[in-house]
Design an enzyme around this catalytic site. Structure first.
Site, PDB file in Angstrom:
ATOM      1  N   GLU A  96      26.259  46.129  44.105  1.00 12.54           N
ATOM      2  CA  GLU A  96      26.737  46.022  45.324  1.00 12.54           C
ATOM      3  C   GLU A  96      28.005  47.186  45.438  1.00 12.54           C
ATOM      4  O   GLU A  96      28.978  47.045  44.545  1.00 12.54           O
ATOM      5  CB  GLU A  96      26.839  44.709  45.855  1.00 12.54           C
ATOM      6  CG  GLU A  96      25.702  44.255  46.092  1.00 12.54           C
ATOM      7  CD  GLU A  96      25.999  42.641  46.392  1.00 12.54           C
ATOM      8  OE1 GLU A  96      25.115  42.010  46.983  1.00 12.54           O
ATOM      9  OE2 GLU A  96      27.146  41.840  46.216  1.00 12.54           O
ATOM     10  N   CYS A 109      34.999  50.294  47.862  1.00 12.80           N
ATOM     11  CA  CYS A 109      35.176  49.434  46.544  1.00 12.80           C
ATOM     12  C   CYS A 109      33.943  49.474  45.807  1.00 12.80           C
ATOM     13  O   CYS A 109      32.893  49.049  46.365  1.00 12.80           O
ATOM     14  CB  CYS A 109      35.192  47.903  46.924  1.00 12.80           C
ATOM     15  SG  CYS A 109      35.457  46.562  45.890  1.00 12.80           S
ATOM     16  N   CYS A 116      29.357  41.082  34.795  1.00 12.03           N
ATOM     17  CA  CYS A 116      30.651  41.023  34.363  1.00 12.03           C
ATOM     18  C   CYS A 116      30.940  40.015  33.166  1.00 12.03           C
ATOM     19  O   CYS A 116      30.434  39.032  33.214  1.00 12.03           O
ATOM     20  CB  CYS A 116      31.829  40.880  35.220  1.00 12.03           C
ATOM     21  SG  CYS A 116      33.517  41.058  34.707  1.00 12.03           S
ATOM     22  N   CYS A 120      35.748  35.326  34.690  1.00 12.26           N
ATOM     23  CA  CYS A 120      36.882  34.681  35.380  1.00 12.26           C
ATOM     24  C   CYS A 120      36.339  33.355  36.271  1.00 12.26           C
ATOM     25  O   CYS A 120      35.212  33.550  36.838  1.00 12.26           O
ATOM     26  CB  CYS A 120      37.718  35.709  36.499  1.00 12.26           C
ATOM     27  SG  CYS A 120      38.327  37.129  35.442  1.00 12.26           S
ATOM     28  N   CYS A 123      35.639  33.872  40.089  1.00 13.76           N
ATOM     29  CA  CYS A 123      34.818  35.015  40.633  1.00 13.76           C
ATOM     30  C   CYS A 123      33.329  34.877  40.669  1.00 13.76           C
ATOM     31  O   CYS A 123      32.855  34.478  39.494  1.00 13.76           O
ATOM     32  CB  CYS A 123      35.295  36.193  39.781  1.00 13.76           C
ATOM     33  SG  CYS A 123      34.453  37.782  40.340  1.00 13.76           S
ATOM     34  N   GLY A 164      32.325  43.946  37.824  1.00 10.19           N
ATOM     35  CA  GLY A 164      32.437  44.334  36.437  1.00 10.19           C
ATOM     36  C   GLY A 164      34.155  44.859  36.554  1.00 10.19           C
ATOM     37  O   GLY A 164      34.891  44.793  37.227  1.00 10.19           O
ATOM     38  N   GLU A 165      34.383  44.943  35.077  1.00  8.67           N
ATOM     39  CA  GLU A 165      35.679  45.405  34.446  1.00  8.67           C
ATOM     40  C   GLU A 165      35.687  47.007  34.176  1.00  8.67           C
ATOM     41  O   GLU A 165      35.239  47.153  33.212  1.00  8.67           O
ATOM     42  CB  GLU A 165      35.943  44.537  33.451  1.00  8.67           C
ATOM     43  CG  GLU A 165      37.297  44.862  32.693  1.00  8.67           C
ATOM     44  CD  GLU A 165      38.485  45.074  33.502  1.00  8.67           C
ATOM     45  OE1 GLU A 165      39.040  44.380  34.083  1.00  8.67           O
ATOM     46  OE2 GLU A 165      39.153  46.300  33.512  1.00  8.67           O
ATOM     47  N   SER A 196      41.403  48.674  38.994  1.00 12.38           N
ATOM     48  CA  SER A 196      42.017  47.287  39.038  1.00 12.38           C
ATOM     49  C   SER A 196      41.411  46.788  37.798  1.00 12.38           C
ATOM     50  O   SER A 196      40.161  46.834  37.424  1.00 12.38           O
ATOM     51  CB  SER A 196      41.228  46.305  40.268  1.00 12.38           C
ATOM     52  OG  SER A 196      41.708  45.049  40.188  1.00 12.38           O
ATOM     53  N   SER A 219      44.870  42.277  37.832  1.00 11.84           N
ATOM     54  CA  SER A 219      44.562  40.906  38.629  1.00 11.84           C
ATOM     55  C   SER A 219      45.312  39.812  37.669  1.00 11.84           C
ATOM     56  O   SER A 219      45.299  39.626  36.469  1.00 11.84           O
ATOM     57  CB  SER A 219      43.187  40.605  38.228  1.00 11.84           C
ATOM     58  OG  SER A 219      42.263  41.291  39.019  1.00 11.84           O
ATOM     59  N   LEU A 220      46.530  39.438  38.447  1.00  8.96           N
ATOM     60  CA  LEU A 220      47.343  38.659  37.505  1.00  8.96           C
ATOM     61  C   LEU A 220      47.284  37.184  37.754  1.00  8.96           C
ATOM     62  O   LEU A 220      46.766  36.470  36.706  1.00  8.96           O
ATOM     63  CB  LEU A 220      49.013  39.132  38.243  1.00  8.96           C
ATOM     64  CG  LEU A 220      49.887  38.306  37.716  1.00  8.96           C
ATOM     65  CD1 LEU A 220      50.360  38.509  36.306  1.00  8.96           C
ATOM     66  CD2 LEU A 220      51.292  38.512  38.742  1.00  8.96           C
ATOM     67  N   HIS A 221      47.160  36.630  38.892  1.00  9.81           N
ATOM     68  CA  HIS A 221      46.648  35.276  39.203  1.00  9.81           C
ATOM     69  C   HIS A 221      47.705  34.107  38.623  1.00  9.81           C
ATOM     70  O   HIS A 221      47.710  33.025  39.215  1.00  9.81           O
ATOM     71  CB  HIS A 221      45.196  35.107  38.867  1.00  9.81           C
ATOM     72  CG  HIS A 221      44.485  36.128  39.680  1.00  9.81           C
ATOM     73  ND1 HIS A 221      44.652  36.479  40.779  1.00  9.81           N
ATOM     74  CD2 HIS A 221      43.380  36.740  38.896  1.00  9.81           C
ATOM     75  CE1 HIS A 221      43.683  37.387  41.136  1.00  9.81           C
ATOM     76  NE2 HIS A 221      42.840  37.817  39.809  1.00  9.81           N
ATOM     77  N   ASN A 295      38.459  33.409  48.296  1.00 11.83           N
ATOM     78  CA  ASN A 295      37.330  33.334  48.722  1.00 11.83           C
ATOM     79  C   ASN A 295      36.318  32.705  48.249  1.00 11.83           C
ATOM     80  O   ASN A 295      36.162  32.747  47.143  1.00 11.83           O
ATOM     81  CB  ASN A 295      36.565  34.763  48.777  1.00 11.83           C
ATOM     82  CG  ASN A 295      37.567  35.718  49.793  1.00 11.83           C
ATOM     83  OD1 ASN A 295      38.047  35.564  50.959  1.00 11.83           O
ATOM     84  ND2 ASN A 295      37.957  36.932  49.177  1.00 11.83           N
ATOM     85  N   CYS A 345      36.483  40.132  48.283  1.00 15.09           N
ATOM     86  CA  CYS A 345      36.955  40.007  46.774  1.00 15.09           C
ATOM     87  C   CYS A 345      36.212  38.920  46.113  1.00 15.09           C
ATOM     88  O   CYS A 345      36.255  37.670  46.638  1.00 15.09           O
ATOM     89  CB  CYS A 345      38.290  39.753  46.598  1.00 15.09           C
ATOM     90  SG  CYS A 345      39.446  41.317  47.142  1.00 15.09           S
TER      91      CYS A 345
HETATM   92  N1  SAH Z   1      37.376  43.272  36.893  1.00 16.60           N
HETATM   93  C1  SAH Z   1      38.302  44.122  37.836  1.00 16.60           C
HETATM   94  C2  SAH Z   1      38.046  44.283  39.302  1.00 16.60           C
HETATM   95  C3  SAH Z   1      37.076  43.409  39.845  1.00 16.60           C
HETATM   96  S1  SAH Z   1      37.750  41.925  40.794  1.00 16.60           S
HETATM   97  C4  SAH Z   1      39.657  43.053  37.781  1.00 16.60           C
HETATM   98  O1  SAH Z   1      39.631  41.891  37.334  1.00 16.60           O
HETATM   99  O2  SAH Z   1      40.697  43.401  38.496  1.00 16.60           O
HETATM  100  C5  SAH Z   1      38.713  42.420  42.295  1.00 16.60           C
HETATM  101  C6  SAH Z   1      39.659  41.497  42.649  1.00 16.60           C
HETATM  102  O3  SAH Z   1      39.240  40.319  43.477  1.00 16.60           O
HETATM  103  C7  SAH Z   1      40.661  41.054  41.439  1.00 16.60           C
HETATM  104  O4  SAH Z   1      41.927  41.121  41.624  1.00 16.60           O
HETATM  105  C8  SAH Z   1      40.038  39.540  41.456  1.00 16.60           C
HETATM  106  O5  SAH Z   1      40.748  38.831  40.551  1.00 16.60           O
HETATM  107  C9  SAH Z   1      39.846  39.458  42.888  1.00 16.60           C
HETATM  108  N2  SAH Z   1      39.082  38.203  42.995  1.00 16.60           N
HETATM  109  C10 SAH Z   1      37.861  37.779  42.249  1.00 16.60           C
HETATM  110  N3  SAH Z   1      37.436  36.759  42.748  1.00 16.60           N
HETATM  111  C11 SAH Z   1      37.909  36.284  43.963  1.00 16.60           C
HETATM  112  C12 SAH Z   1      37.785  35.197  44.793  1.00 16.60           C
HETATM  113  N4  SAH Z   1      36.756  34.395  44.735  1.00 16.60           N
HETATM  114  N5  SAH Z   1      38.637  35.386  45.806  1.00 16.60           N
HETATM  115  C13 SAH Z   1      39.593  36.265  45.972  1.00 16.60           C
HETATM  116  N6  SAH Z   1      39.830  37.236  44.943  1.00 16.60           N
HETATM  117  C14 SAH Z   1      39.239  37.081  43.923  1.00 16.60           C
END
Ligand code: SAH
Length: 354
Positions: A96, A109, A116, A120, A123, A164-165, A196, A219-221, A295, A345
């Site tokens: 997608e 995007c 992937c 995480c 995700c 994916g990464e 990203s 993607s810090l979190h 989300n 996302c």
């Molecule tokens: N693999 C890459 C790119 C894909 S994710 C990465 O990790 O950056 C794109 C962004 O969406 C990342 O910042 C990811 O952490 C965030 N993301 C993933 N799942 C999410 C969710 N359920 N709600 C909000 N953001 C999310």
């Protein structure tokens, strides 16, 4: 069968197209002409390439291909102008990509892998597991498919934030960036492209040295190694500390500002100590912080820790951002776009979700 033996010309940077032309006994400049047809005229049939002789067009048709994806469906969000594209590969895998229009921009995007491997916990794509890397043709064709619908140069920005990464599919990501940023490809520039990553440390350094100078997002979190490892297992292999060093190098080498993405998870990364740690981290390098409301991934029926994740309430997100701003951190709260069609996302999973 015949199709598989043909050489795929989409996804080749202009230098490779030139080499290909030489290899079939044609002059080098034909490579630039083909590049122009593919990326500026969105040709996917050699018959359209009018400045090539009929003989050459026939020769190309018999040895090369421009067919990458089958566009299966375009879903339109009901409450925003976001569109999601469901594309199927030649080996029948679904991926997608999403277009997010916003004022004068149309951001695309794109995905870099089928599924992937990172797992995480927040995700949807991670819950699918990993199938394979996308080819450079499959990465750039997401742009070409969207450009066909929006016209050229209507796609103004590209973010590598789909499935994916990207830095685990490094070669093909690099090739696609070099195509997007080629000055012959009109309408995109390096400042409008963001990669990203979850933090593949050595690849961040390599991308810094590549000279492509696109924007980088992490993607810090969480700023805490232990918490981050719990929600992002990749942090065990590439701890945040080393990744931050690589990002400092990236910012310096490319003279760009790093974006930190921060999905807010109730009780996990929205505590007072998280504010303090973010202030310390964001002040240590040229950066800005994008806060993303979490989300839901409940449509995937996840188990384990994933099933327990809850979004931080909106008013708490606002207060959290406010505290950071008071310490001069640049903070954006990202709008949730397209969650009604599972296009927001972290919701991309390559299948219908109704
Ligand atoms: N693999 C890459 C790119 C894909 S994710 C990465 O990790 O950056 C794109 C962004 O969406 C990342 O910042 C990811 O952490 C965030 N993301 C993933 N799942 C999410 C969710 N359920 N709600 C909000 N953001 C999310």
């Amino acid at each position: 069968m015949e199709k598989e033996t043909k050489i795929q010309l989409k996804g080749m940077p202009v230098g490779e197209l030139e080499q290909f032309c030489i290899s079939i006994g044609e002059p080098k400049y034909r490579g630039a002409q083909i590049f122009n047809w593919i990326y500026n005229h969105l040709a996917d049939d050699f018959g359209e390439m009018q400045n090539l002789s009929k003989q050459l067009r026939e020769k190309l048709s018999s040895s090369a291909s421009l067919s990458v994806f089958n566009l299966k469906e375009v879903q339109q969000s009901h409450n925003t102008s976001t569109k999601k594209f469901l594309l199927s590969t030649n080996d029948n895998r679904n991926i997608e990509s999403v277009v997010i229009p916003d004022k004068e921009r149309n951001t695309l995007c794109i995905s870099t892998q089928v599924g992937c491997p990172l797992d995480c916990k927040f995700c949807a794509t991670g819950l699918l597991g990993y199938k394979r890397n996308l080819t450079s043709a499959e990465i750039v064709d997401q742009y070409l498919q969207a450009a066909k619908i929006y016209g050229k140069p209507a796609i103004t920005n590209i973010v590598f934030m789909g499935m994916g990464e990207p830095l685990l599919n490094y070669e093909n990501t690099l090739k696609s960036i070099s195509i997007f940023t080629d000055e012959m490809n009109k309408g995109l520039s390096r400042t409008r492209i963001t990669v990203s990553t979850a933090g593949i440390t050595h690849r961040i350094n390599e991308l810094a040295d590549s000279g492509l100078r696109v924007k980088m997002a992490l993607s810090l979190h969480s700023c805490f190694e232990e918490v981050r490892s719990t929600i992002m297992p990749i942090n065990v292999k590439y701890p945040l500390k080393g990744t931050i060093e690589a990002l400092k190098y990236y910012a310096k080498a490319t003279k760009t500002r790093i974006t930190f993405e921060y999905t807010m998870l109730k009780g996990i990364n929205d505590r007072p100590e998280d504010v303090k740690a973010l202030i310390r981290l964001c002040s240590s390098l040229p950066s800005k912080l994008n806060i993303i409301p979490f989300n839901s991934i409940k449509h995937m029926s996840p188990g384990g820790i994933s099933s327990q994740l809850e979004p931080t309430p909106k008013d708490k997100i606002e207060a959290f951002a406010q505290k950071l701003r008071e310490s001069n951190i640049t903070v954006m709260i990202r709008d949730t776009q397209g969650d009604d069609i599972a296009a927001a996302c972290g919701q991309l999973a390559g299948k219908h979700v109704n």
